[in-house]
Design a protein around this motif. Structure first.
Motif, PDB file in Angstrom:
ATOM      1  N   SER A  62      -9.924  52.414 -15.520  1.00  0.00           N
ATOM      2  CA  SER A  62     -10.923  52.476 -16.582  1.00  0.00           C
ATOM      3  C   SER A  62     -11.815  52.899 -18.043  1.00  0.00           C
ATOM      4  O   SER A  62     -11.370  53.094 -19.181  1.00  0.00           O
ATOM      5  CB  SER A  62     -12.572  51.616 -16.376  1.00  0.00           C
ATOM      6  N   TRP A  63     -10.617  54.322 -17.386  1.00  0.00           N
ATOM      7  CA  TRP A  63     -11.096  55.244 -18.814  1.00  0.00           C
ATOM      8  C   TRP A  63      -9.729  55.156 -19.322  1.00  0.00           C
ATOM      9  O   TRP A  63      -9.868  55.107 -20.959  1.00  0.00           O
ATOM     10  CB  TRP A  63     -10.499  56.783 -17.926  1.00  0.00           C
ATOM     11  N   ARG A  64      -8.796  54.553 -19.045  1.00  0.00           N
ATOM     12  CA  ARG A  64      -7.408  54.793 -20.081  1.00  0.00           C
ATOM     13  C   ARG A  64      -7.997  53.332 -20.944  1.00  0.00           C
ATOM     14  O   ARG A  64      -7.493  53.440 -22.127  1.00  0.00           O
ATOM     15  CB  ARG A  64      -6.155  53.547 -19.480  1.00  0.00           C
ATOM     16  N   ASP A  65      -8.464  52.176 -20.363  1.00  0.00           N
ATOM     17  CA  ASP A  65      -8.875  51.224 -21.494  1.00  0.00           C
ATOM     18  C   ASP A  65      -9.731  51.800 -22.197  1.00  0.00           C
ATOM     19  O   ASP A  65     -10.366  51.186 -23.850  1.00  0.00           O
ATOM     20  CB  ASP A  65      -9.255  49.812 -20.966  1.00  0.00           C
ATOM     21  N   SER A  66     -10.878  52.227 -21.775  1.00  0.00           N
ATOM     22  CA  SER A  66     -11.954  53.069 -22.454  1.00  0.00           C
ATOM     23  C   SER A  66     -10.901  53.821 -23.858  1.00  0.00           C
ATOM     24  O   SER A  66     -11.498  53.188 -25.189  1.00  0.00           O
ATOM     25  CB  SER A  66     -12.133  53.279 -22.255  1.00  0.00           C
ATOM     26  N   VAL A  68      -8.204  53.905 -24.825  1.00  0.00           N
ATOM     27  CA  VAL A  68      -7.008  53.407 -25.651  1.00  0.00           C
ATOM     28  C   VAL A  68      -7.028  52.317 -26.725  1.00  0.00           C
ATOM     29  O   VAL A  68      -6.695  51.629 -27.898  1.00  0.00           O
ATOM     30  CB  VAL A  68      -5.971  52.289 -24.503  1.00  0.00           C
ATOM     31  N   ARG A  69      -8.730  51.175 -25.757  1.00  0.00           N
ATOM     32  CA  ARG A  69      -8.837  50.499 -26.683  1.00  0.00           C
ATOM     33  C   ARG A  69     -10.207  50.647 -27.449  1.00  0.00           C
ATOM     34  O   ARG A  69     -10.057  50.017 -28.482  1.00  0.00           O
ATOM     35  CB  ARG A  69      -8.819  49.100 -25.612  1.00  0.00           C
ATOM     36  N   GLN A  70     -11.038  51.117 -27.260  1.00  0.00           N
ATOM     37  CA  GLN A  70     -12.103  51.383 -28.160  1.00  0.00           C
ATOM     38  C   GLN A  70     -12.039  52.502 -28.530  1.00  0.00           C
ATOM     39  O   GLN A  70     -12.643  52.926 -29.009  1.00  0.00           O
ATOM     40  CB  GLN A  70     -13.332  51.790 -26.816  1.00  0.00           C
ATOM     41  N   GLY A  71     -10.859  53.589 -28.143  1.00  0.00           N
ATOM     42  CA  GLY A  71     -11.349  54.750 -28.788  1.00  0.00           C
ATOM     43  C   GLY A  71     -12.218  55.616 -28.622  1.00  0.00           C
ATOM     44  O   GLY A  71     -12.782  56.936 -28.756  1.00  0.00           O
ATOM     45  N   GLN A  72     -12.668  55.235 -27.726  1.00  0.00           N
ATOM     46  CA  GLN A  72     -13.711  56.066 -26.898  1.00  0.00           C
ATOM     47  C   GLN A  72     -13.688  57.077 -25.721  1.00  0.00           C
ATOM     48  O   GLN A  72     -13.088  56.709 -24.870  1.00  0.00           O
ATOM     49  CB  GLN A  72     -15.302  55.354 -26.050  1.00  0.00           C
ATOM     50  N   ARG A  73     -13.701  58.361 -26.291  1.00  0.00           N
ATOM     51  CA  ARG A  73     -13.594  59.122 -24.974  1.00  0.00           C
ATOM     52  C   ARG A  73     -14.549  60.453 -24.092  1.00  0.00           C
ATOM     53  O   ARG A  73     -13.874  61.048 -23.735  1.00  0.00           O
ATOM     54  CB  ARG A  73     -12.329  60.177 -26.330  1.00  0.00           C
ATOM     55  N   SER A  74     -15.605  60.102 -24.492  1.00  0.00           N
ATOM     56  CA  SER A  74     -16.364  60.360 -23.671  1.00  0.00           C
ATOM     57  C   SER A  74     -17.115  59.743 -23.035  1.00  0.00           C
ATOM     58  O   SER A  74     -17.529  58.530 -22.139  1.00  0.00           O
ATOM     59  CB  SER A  74     -17.726  60.737 -24.767  1.00  0.00           C
ATOM     60  N   VAL A  83     -17.878  64.359 -19.626  1.00  0.00           N
ATOM     61  CA  VAL A  83     -16.153  64.531 -19.355  1.00  0.00           C
ATOM     62  C   VAL A  83     -15.619  63.729 -20.286  1.00  0.00           C
ATOM     63  O   VAL A  83     -15.684  62.246 -20.796  1.00  0.00           O
ATOM     64  CB  VAL A  83     -16.484  64.157 -18.249  1.00  0.00           C
ATOM     65  N   THR A  84     -14.307  64.442 -20.895  1.00  0.00           N
ATOM     66  CA  THR A  84     -13.182  63.993 -21.712  1.00  0.00           C
ATOM     67  C   THR A  84     -12.704  63.203 -20.452  1.00  0.00           C
ATOM     68  O   THR A  84     -11.782  63.187 -19.803  1.00  0.00           O
ATOM     69  CB  THR A  84     -12.352  65.295 -22.260  1.00  0.00           C
ATOM     70  N   MET A  85     -12.348  62.057 -21.145  1.00  0.00           N
ATOM     71  CA  MET A  85     -12.155  60.960 -20.769  1.00  0.00           C
ATOM     72  C   MET A  85     -10.120  61.461 -20.879  1.00  0.00           C
ATOM     73  O   MET A  85      -9.641  60.975 -21.670  1.00  0.00           O
ATOM     74  CB  MET A  85     -11.826  59.778 -20.532  1.00  0.00           C
ATOM     75  N   SER A  86      -9.842  62.124 -19.806  1.00  0.00           N
ATOM     76  CA  SER A  86      -8.166  62.072 -20.018  1.00  0.00           C
ATOM     77  C   SER A  86      -7.947  62.674 -18.753  1.00  0.00           C
ATOM     78  O   SER A  86      -7.947  63.458 -18.052  1.00  0.00           O
ATOM     79  CB  SER A  86      -7.737  63.610 -20.573  1.00  0.00           C
ATOM     80  N   LEU A  87      -6.047  61.788 -18.031  1.00  0.00           N
ATOM     81  CA  LEU A  87      -5.676  62.015 -16.837  1.00  0.00           C
ATOM     82  C   LEU A  87      -5.250  63.678 -17.426  1.00  0.00           C
ATOM     83  O   LEU A  87      -5.564  64.305 -15.669  1.00  0.00           O
ATOM     84  CB  LEU A  87      -4.631  60.942 -17.619  1.00  0.00           C
ATOM     85  N   GLU A  88      -4.346  63.875 -17.977  1.00  0.00           N
ATOM     86  CA  GLU A  88      -3.690  65.393 -18.161  1.00  0.00           C
ATOM     87  C   GLU A  88      -4.891  66.276 -18.031  1.00  0.00           C
ATOM     88  O   GLU A  88      -4.376  67.520 -17.523  1.00  0.00           O
ATOM     89  CB  GLU A  88      -2.552  65.210 -19.015  1.00  0.00           C
ATOM     90  N   GLY A  89      -6.160  66.225 -18.589  1.00  0.00           N
ATOM     91  CA  GLY A  89      -6.704  66.898 -19.372  1.00  0.00           C
ATOM     92  C   GLY A  89      -8.202  67.119 -18.481  1.00  0.00           C
ATOM     93  O   GLY A  89      -7.968  68.230 -18.183  1.00  0.00           O
ATOM     94  N   THR A  90      -8.472  66.831 -17.252  1.00  0.00           N
ATOM     95  CA  THR A  90      -9.025  66.462 -17.004  1.00  0.00           C
ATOM     96  C   THR A  90      -8.843  65.908 -15.479  1.00  0.00           C
ATOM     97  O   THR A  90      -9.383  67.698 -14.495  1.00  0.00           O
ATOM     98  CB  THR A  90     -10.512  65.371 -17.064  1.00  0.00           C
ATOM     99  N   CYS A  91      -8.313  65.186 -15.122  1.00  0.00           N
ATOM    100  CA  CYS A  91      -7.819  64.844 -13.392  1.00  0.00           C
ATOM    101  C   CYS A  91      -7.453  66.362 -13.142  1.00  0.00           C
ATOM    102  O   CYS A  91      -7.515  67.480 -12.454  1.00  0.00           O
ATOM    103  CB  CYS A  91      -7.627  64.303 -13.108  1.00  0.00           C
ATOM    104  N   MET A  92      -6.502  67.011 -14.020  1.00  0.00           N
ATOM    105  CA  MET A  92      -4.764  67.404 -13.440  1.00  0.00           C
ATOM    106  C   MET A  92      -5.364  68.832 -14.066  1.00  0.00           C
ATOM    107  O   MET A  92      -4.766  69.711 -13.316  1.00  0.00           O
ATOM    108  CB  MET A  92      -3.913  67.249 -13.994  1.00  0.00           C
ATOM    109  N   ARG A  93      -6.968  69.065 -14.845  1.00  0.00           N
ATOM    110  CA  ARG A  93      -6.854  70.462 -14.548  1.00  0.00           C
ATOM    111  C   ARG A  93      -7.666  70.970 -13.564  1.00  0.00           C
ATOM    112  O   ARG A  93      -7.960  72.116 -12.700  1.00  0.00           O
ATOM    113  CB  ARG A  93      -8.377  70.358 -16.028  1.00  0.00           C
ATOM    114  N   CYS A  94      -8.943  70.103 -13.208  1.00  0.00           N
ATOM    115  CA  CYS A  94      -9.316  70.168 -11.879  1.00  0.00           C
ATOM    116  C   CYS A  94      -8.417  69.856 -10.308  1.00  0.00           C
ATOM    117  O   CYS A  94      -8.246  70.532  -9.060  1.00  0.00           O
ATOM    118  CB  CYS A  94     -10.964  69.579 -11.226  1.00  0.00           C
TER     119      CYS A  94
END
Ligand code: HEM
Lengths: 126, 329
Positions: A62-66, A68-74, A83-94
């Motif tokens: 759902s983050w990805r869709d948001s 890539v499709r809506q340009g909505q990153r928050s 929280v910034t929706m990001s796989l590398e920047g958010t999940c993988m930071r923690c």
């Protein structure tokens, strides 16, 4: 005329095959499943733990869709924190310990996410 | 009406598991019932097969669709009308793996004007094949819960099965196919008046049970998710005889595993034993060699012979008195 011998041999073969999960650990040796290791100092994930465990893939998608499709990153977590929706920047930071965290579960349950074909894995720290 | 009873029965089983696990019976449904069901399955199936093994081999009935082996220059049909054990084994294997006799299934129909017509009906064969292979695939894929480390072929199977990558987690082709094929097999019995008349609760229960298992499994994967790691701990605990009762797997998981346990416990006593019985079909597994090999039934009385020499000895004096010639002089 009887064919008992052949029939019993067939039955024995079936039982040996069907009970594979029972004798396989005795032959192959059993490795205990590793627990996923949390390394971050933070107390919480972006959603409650039980929910993360069961549906983190849906959250990620759902983050990805948001993004890539809506340009909505928050994203607002349950506490209202942005929280910034990001796989590398958010999940993988923690969770920078991909091998000990993500992969420990994924290997045990034979899940092979294709994400890392494009997204960059965090460098493992020894 | 008969299908209603099956629905009620399977619904009741599901309700028992759901309510029972809620009421604190987790250990019963997660450990005791699966072990009992497996024991019933193994003992029951073995008892049935041993019963068959103790029965005499029947006289060979050559129901075949091919030329029997005769003169060397007449080509014989080695698989359809085998004359050797190897050929018969091939015929059984084709039967078990490709449902060859079902492929010849025909359908009788009364057309308008009272004309009776027979037509090839491959749908039953196709649905049966799809159903059985999806079932096998699903069973093998479930090894990911029971084995640690998971054997390599499971990953391969999952990759092939989930190759469409529809949704996250992926829908597996096999689980969708299982529902469609079992749905077709159930619909066939319900929609065709002839078949509806012939069908008994024992025909509906396995299909309804399987559909309920598949439905609960699909719900577990895609809607009411469960903690798969906890499921794995439970499954590994069961096969290593160190059972653990996991927390937080949810009522639906208990429904799934209870229905699976019911299926396994029911199998040896139901028509589902055809899984073992197919290998003992006399018209499939016996070579057509009646004319070359003598068939001895074990219940035949022993043939008590009385030779001429013995007869002569019995009546020796009378024969001599009558002046008849004797062989033994
Ligand atoms: C006759 C045996 C069984 C059948 C036909 C069956 C069928 C299914 C089906 C069709 C699914 C849907 C997803 C998929 O295809 O993987 C499923 C999922 C599942 N089954 Fe079974 N099942 C069986 C036995 C078991 C057993 C013994 C367990 C206990 C360990 C189990 C646990 C699960 C779980 C946890 C899921 C969810 C999987 C996921 O989220 O990926 N099943 N089952």
């Amino acid at each position: 005329m009887y064919d008992g011998g052949k029939i019993l041999a067939g039955l024995a073969a079936f039982l040996a095959l069907a009970l594979f999960p029972f004798w396989e650990p005795a032959v192959g040796g059993r490795v205990a499943r590793p627990e996923p290791k949390i390394v971050t100092a933070e107390k919480r994930c972006v959603r409650p733990k039980a929910e993360m465990r069961q549906s983190h893939m849906e959250l990620l998608v759902s983050w990805r869709d948001s993004v890539v499709r809506q340009g909505q990153r928050s994203y607002r977590d349950p506490e209202g924190k942005a929280v910034t929706m990001s796989l590398e920047g958010t999940c993988m930071r923690c969770h920078p310990n991909k091998a000990e965290f993500c992969d420990s579960c994924h290997t045990a349950l034979v899940v092979a996410p294709t994400c890392w074909e494009c997204h960059i894995e965090p460098k493992e720290r020894a | 009406m008969r299908v209603i009873w099956s629905l009620v029965l399977v619904g009741a089983l599901a309700a028992i598991a759901f309510a029972g696990s809620r009421a604190g019976g987790e250990a019963v449904f997660a450990v005791a019932v699966p072990y009992l069901a497996l024991a019933t399955f193994l003992v029951g199936l073995s008892a049935r097969v041993i019963g068959w093994a103790r029965s005499p081999v029947p006289f060979r009935i050559p129901t075949s669709c091919g030329q029997q082996r005769s003169l060397p220059w007449i080509r014989s049909s080695r698989l359809d009308n085998p004359s050797t054990g190897l050929g018969a084994a091939g015929r059984v294997l084709l039967e078990a793996l490709a449902f060859r006799s079902l492929f010849r299934n025909t359908r009788a129909e009364l057309r308008e004007g009272g004309r009776l017509s027979y037509a090839a009906d491959k749908w039953l064969w196709a649905a049966a094949l799809a159903f059985h292979y999806s079932f096998l695939t699903i069973l093998l894929r479930h090894l990911r819960f029971f084995a640690e480390p998971v054997p390599g072929f499971v990953a391969l199977l999952q990759g092939l099965d989930g190759c469409f990558r529809v949704g996250v987690p992926t829908f597996y082709v096999s689980s969708v196919l299982l529902v469609v094929a079992a749905g077709f097999l159930l619909g066939r019995r319900l929609l065709d008046p002839k078949l509806r008349y012939l069908s008994l609760p024992a025909d509906y229960v396995p299909l309804v049970l399987l559909l309920a298992i598949a439905a609960s499994g699909l719900l577990l994967r895609h809607v009411y998710k469960t903690d798969l790691l906890a499921v794995k701990d439970l499954a590994v605990g069961l096969v290593t005889f160190r059972p653990v009762v996991p927390e937080g797997v949810g009522g639906l998981f208990y429904v799934h595993i209870f229905l699976v346990s019911s299926l396994f416990a029911y199998l040896p006593f139901s028509k589902l034993v055809h899984a073992a019985g197919i290998f003992l079909s006399p018209t499939r597994n016996l070579a057509n060699d009646n004319r070359r090999r003598r068939h001895v039934n074990p219940w035949n009385p022993p043939i008590v012979g009385h030779t001429y020499a013995e007869w002569e000895a019995d009546f020796h004096d009378k024969l001599v008195a009558a002046g008849l010639p004797l062989d033994k002089e």
